[in-house]
Design an enzyme around this catalytic site. Structure first.
Site, PDB file in Angstrom:
ATOM      1  N   HIS A   1      83.447 -57.406 139.028  1.00  0.00           N
ATOM      2  CA  HIS A   1      83.531 -56.615 137.795  1.00  0.00           C
ATOM      3  C   HIS A   1      84.081 -55.222 138.096  1.00  0.00           C
ATOM      4  O   HIS A   1      84.072 -54.744 139.225  1.00  0.00           O
ATOM      5  CB  HIS A   1      82.153 -56.497 137.141  1.00  0.00           C
ATOM      6  CG  HIS A   1      81.132 -55.852 138.023  1.00  0.00           C
ATOM      7  ND1 HIS A   1      81.095 -54.494 138.284  1.00  0.00           N
ATOM      8  CD2 HIS A   1      80.114 -56.382 138.742  1.00  0.00           C
ATOM      9  CE1 HIS A   1      80.117 -54.216 139.095  1.00  0.00           C
ATOM     10  NE2 HIS A   1      79.489 -55.340 139.407  1.00  0.00           N
TER      11      HIS A   1
ATOM     12  N   ASP B   1      79.876 -57.930 143.788  1.00  0.00           N
ATOM     13  CA  ASP B   1      80.137 -57.683 145.210  1.00  0.00           C
ATOM     14  C   ASP B   1      79.382 -58.684 146.080  1.00  0.00           C
ATOM     15  O   ASP B   1      79.883 -59.112 147.122  1.00  0.00           O
ATOM     16  CB  ASP B   1      79.780 -56.245 145.590  1.00  0.00           C
ATOM     17  CG  ASP B   1      78.359 -55.853 145.216  1.00  0.00           C
ATOM     18  OD1 ASP B   1      77.635 -56.658 144.612  1.00  0.00           O
ATOM     19  OD2 ASP B   1      77.965 -54.706 145.534  1.00  0.00           O
TER      20      ASP B   1
END
Length: 484
Positions: A103, A385
């Site tokens: 994102h 992540d």
């Protein structure tokens, strides 16, 4: 983690900088796969809350520089990005692209206790920087999205950020712009150049999947909008993935959890050994007036990166101010932790087991397309992540930086026009070709003239080689057997 940005003027003139960028950038891209880092500009927020806290760096420093690395992580949109996606000999045909993204820039997930949260506006305003030519059209199109099919709770999530004071973890305008840029770049390469999808594309040719967070859904929609502008909402089916590692129905893996716990113990051990880090935490805790252990638990780097990326002064209290030196020590420790993580291999063992379900799904789809099936030629996974990082580790791409905001990992499938039954893959990370950094194809280029890897090597890696270190022949067995 959160974002990065802020730069002070250097002695170089603007024209001088531009000249050297034009000379140096292509060299760095070819020789060291440098991820471009662009000068940061004001993003239009309240200038009274602004303080330029970071030097304007032009080239990558020779040693670890926490400020430089934080800036790369922020990924503030400025000049057009250059990439190696879509490059192949003229007789090769692109037949499928699978994209895994993190994102975009978000508001912190944690707050530093007893400090004022960074004042950042999460409404979308095309007149405010950073912006994008398609931002206004994106906002209008998102308001028409009720016709889309969205799994489970996705339908109840907002399709774009809209709070005048950002909520925790909310995507910012910077995050939207980052993925509008990603989608535009991929469109120019895969649609305009390679005609991967024609104007009459169907819903069956797309596969879209996201976790159940508004920031991942909105990032996916931003990329998709600039990739397929004004797309027909009736053709959109967004699948919900409940797991951040996209393990779907194959999440039962006891040894994966064991290696993750071992890795977390390693992280803790490194933290307590770092005297400089401890001193910084003690000093920061005094400034905000809380116990040191409470400050650690609030994960201050997550919040500090948001101040840094959005060019906002670090917080102050009556006792003093958190400053750049605090930030540098914490960020430097984070970088040292990533380096030790590569050396100790615990994270690598975790990564193999954590990512096998997703990589197996990827391989199975590539095999079906190579066999002639035309469905799902463009795939988009919108993730975090903690999704991308283990995938990079499992593939053996050890030189890759920790996933920045709006990072993208691309798997391209190519058909050899001279030998149509032969298929090859290219893997690209943030536009850099990392195919031959992978453990399964790092030696192939030495005895081949083709700038990509045979699909069979990727298949063998996922179906068999991933389990060798566990002395196993299957994912199920590896999940229950300790590594050699």
């Amino acid at each position: 983690m959160a974002a990065c940005g802020a730069a002070s003027q250097t002695a170089w003139s603007y024209k001088g900088k531009q000249k050297w960028r034009m000379i140096l950038f292509p060299i760095f891209l070819i020789l060291v796969h440098l991820i471009p880092v662009n000068p940061i500009k004001e993003d239009g927020l309240n200038p009274k809350s602004r303080k330029r806290i970071m030097p304007d760096l032009l080239t990558e420093p020779p040693a670890i520089d926490p400020v430089y690395e934080a800036r790369v992580y922020c990924n503030i949109p400025t000049i057009a990005e250059r990439s190696m996606e879509g490059h192949a000999p003229h007789y090769f045909k692109l037949v499928s692209v699978q994209v895994l993204i993190r994102h975009g820039d978000r508001y912190p997930l944690y707050a530093i206790p007893k400090t004022k949260r960074p004042d950042i506006d999460c409404t979308l305003q095309p007149s405010r920087k950073p912006s994008h030519p398609q931002l206004e059209a994106f906002i209008k199109h998102m308001s028409k999205g009720s016709a889309a099919q969205m799994d489970g709770t996705l339908s109840s999530l907002p399709r774009y950020p809209s709070h005048s004071f950002c909520e925790m973890g909310e995507l910012t305008q910077t995050g939207v712009v980052q993925h509008l840029r990603n989608g535009q770049l991929l469109r120019e390469i895969y649609i305009n150049k390679h005609k991967l999808l024609l104007s009459d594309w169907t819903a069956k040719q797309l596969y879209l999947e996201t976790t159940g967070k508004s920031r991942t859904l909105q990032s996916a929609l931003a990329l998709l909008y600039s990739f397929l502008p004004d797309f027909d909402w009736k053709k959109i089916y967004m699948r919900h993935q409940w797991s951040t590692i996209f393990c779907s129905g194959s999440c039962d893996c006891p040894m994966r959890n064991h290696y993750l716990e071992e890795e977390q113990r390693r992280q803790y051990s490194l933290r307590v050994k770092n005297n400089d880090l401890e001193k910084i935490y003690v000093d920061m805790a005094k400034i905000v007036g809380i116990p040191t252990r409470q400050l650690r638990a609030s994960n201050p780097i997550d919040s500090l990166l948001c101040y840094f990326c959005h060019n906002v002064s670090f917080p102050c209290t009556k006792t003093g101010c958190i400053g750049m030196e605090h930030f540098k020590v914490i960020k430097r420790h984070q970088l040292e932790d990533e380096r030790e993580r590569q050396e100790k291999k615990l994270y690598f063992l975790y990564a193999l087991l954590a990512t096998h379900p997703l990589l197996n799904q990827t391989v199975n789809r590539l095999q079906r397309i190579a066999e002639g099936k035309k469905e799902e030629v463009f795939v988009l996974y919108s993730a975090h992540d903690v999704t991308l990082s283990p995938v990079l580790s499992a593939l053996g791409i050890t030189e890759a930086r920790f996933p920045r905001f709006a990072a993208r990992l691309v798997f391209e499938l190519w058909q050899d026009g001279k030998r149509p039954k032969e298929h090859f893959i290219r893997i690209l990370y943030n536009g850099a070709d990392v195919t031959f950094q992978t453990s399964f194809c790092k030696d192939y280029y030495k005895h081949s003239s083709k700038p990509m890897c045979p699909l069979e090597k990727f298949v063998s890696f996922v179906k068999r080689d991933m389990f060798l270190v566990f002395n196993s022949t299957s994912y199920y067995d590896a999940c229950r057997r300790r590594a050699l």
